[in-house]
Design an enzyme around this catalytic site. Sequence first.
Site, PDB file in Angstrom:
ATOM      1  N   LYS A  53      -0.475  -0.833  -9.133  1.00  0.00           N
ATOM      2  CA  LYS A  53       0.296   0.379  -8.816  1.00  0.00           C
ATOM      3  C   LYS A  53       1.599   0.401  -9.622  1.00  0.00           C
ATOM      4  O   LYS A  53       1.978   1.432 -10.178  1.00  0.00           O
ATOM      5  CB  LYS A  53       0.586   0.453  -7.310  1.00  0.00           C
ATOM      6  CG  LYS A  53      -0.660   0.797  -6.499  1.00  0.00           C
ATOM      7  CD  LYS A  53      -0.489   0.595  -5.004  1.00  0.00           C
ATOM      8  CE  LYS A  53      -1.821   0.823  -4.294  1.00  0.00           C
ATOM      9  NZ  LYS A  53      -1.804   0.513  -2.857  1.00  0.00           N
ATOM     10  N   GLN A  97       2.308  -1.843   1.571  1.00  0.00           N
ATOM     11  CA  GLN A  97       0.930  -2.258   1.298  1.00  0.00           C
ATOM     12  C   GLN A  97       0.284  -2.804   2.574  1.00  0.00           C
ATOM     13  O   GLN A  97       0.838  -3.677   3.241  1.00  0.00           O
ATOM     14  CB  GLN A  97       0.922  -3.323   0.179  1.00  0.00           C
ATOM     15  CG  GLN A  97      -0.467  -3.734  -0.268  1.00  0.00           C
ATOM     16  CD  GLN A  97      -1.264  -2.595  -0.914  1.00  0.00           C
ATOM     17  OE1 GLN A  97      -0.749  -1.837  -1.734  1.00  0.00           O
ATOM     18  NE2 GLN A  97      -2.521  -2.448  -0.531  1.00  0.00           N
ATOM     19  N   ASP A 120       1.629   7.775   0.564  1.00  0.00           N
ATOM     20  CA  ASP A 120       0.276   7.322   0.909  1.00  0.00           C
ATOM     21  C   ASP A 120      -0.438   8.359   1.771  1.00  0.00           C
ATOM     22  O   ASP A 120      -1.660   8.318   1.914  1.00  0.00           O
ATOM     23  CB  ASP A 120       0.350   5.999   1.706  1.00  0.00           C
ATOM     24  CG  ASP A 120      -0.099   4.812   0.865  1.00  0.00           C
ATOM     25  OD1 ASP A 120      -0.770   5.033  -0.164  1.00  0.00           O
ATOM     26  OD2 ASP A 120       0.230   3.673   1.246  1.00  0.00           O
TER      27      ASP A 120
END
Length: 292
Positions: A53, A97, A120
């Site tokens: 990422k 995460q 997200d």
Amino acid sequence: MTSQLINGVELSNQLRQALQTRVQALTKEGHTPGLAVILVGENPASQVYVRNKVKACDQVGIHSVLEKTPDTLTEKELLAKIEALNKDPLVHGILVQLPLPPHIDAQRVIEAISPQKDVDGFHISSAGALMTGAQGFWPCTPFGCMKMLESIHYDLKGKHAVVIGRSNIVGKPMAMMLLQKNATVTLCHSHTKNLADLTRQADLIVAAVGIRNVLTKDMVKPGAVVLDVGMNRDEEGKLCGDVDFNGVSQVAAFITPVPGGVGPMTITMLLHNTVWAAEQLNSTVERPLQSN
Ligand code: NAP
């Protein structure tokens, strides 16, 4: 029939080029998009995801900050970090995460992220926006699947889509996105009876289960489109999806490979959501009204 491949690497590269232009426009105005990534603990898979990422951010010019913390971090400490990032004007997107260590309540952490920085798309207000068709962040993996369908000019209106898997991050939002585009959606899960009877009726199948070969050739109608979200390992340790690729590619019209399919698209949509967040907060340049 031999399937046409929907290549997630090529499509990602095209989309990332377009994103780079939007990043340049923002940077010119002094608003370089910023993504903060928090990694708690040493989970090896999470470390790889986070690295990819950050690398992708660099590729398009997004400023990324990676904060690695030990798995002894308390929930309170993590919430305090998020609070600080919520207030940081240089940060437009915040990503924690997953999975988190068991002593931390993941849902509480997700809800602590400002809805304006929820790149997200896991925050309850993003889920609510998707459910009601309002403006908001779409979760990256199903969003990437929608972009793949768009890339083959697939008209979802009136099509029967079968989604296998009902997680909050893939299956459920996938079903909502397909519904929004006027597909008739069947959402399957571990208690679904006669899965094959349902998939055989489908014009489109999205497999998001986490079990290798959960979808085989005999379960697919000739000419169907098959998107494989799964990420599993075969007996040789090689990455593979949920779909028996060799068999299903003999009957499907379009299929996504693993690797090189949905995976790269997920990261691309994270970049997209971060750029969109920065545009919403700062830019005076013309911008799309929806994240999608
Ligand atoms: P998850 O939270 O474990 O959900 C799996 C879903 O599959 C559940 O809804 C479960 O049903 C259902 N299921 C389990 N066994 C089934 C069966 N035999 N038949 C039908 N449905 C069944 O997983 P997830 O987070 O959604 O991820 C799914 C897969 O996608 C995993 O392999 C994951 O690694 C991968 N993934 C890939 C990406 C990417 O970027 N490519 C991103 C995210 C996830 P119940 O709800 O009844 O338990």
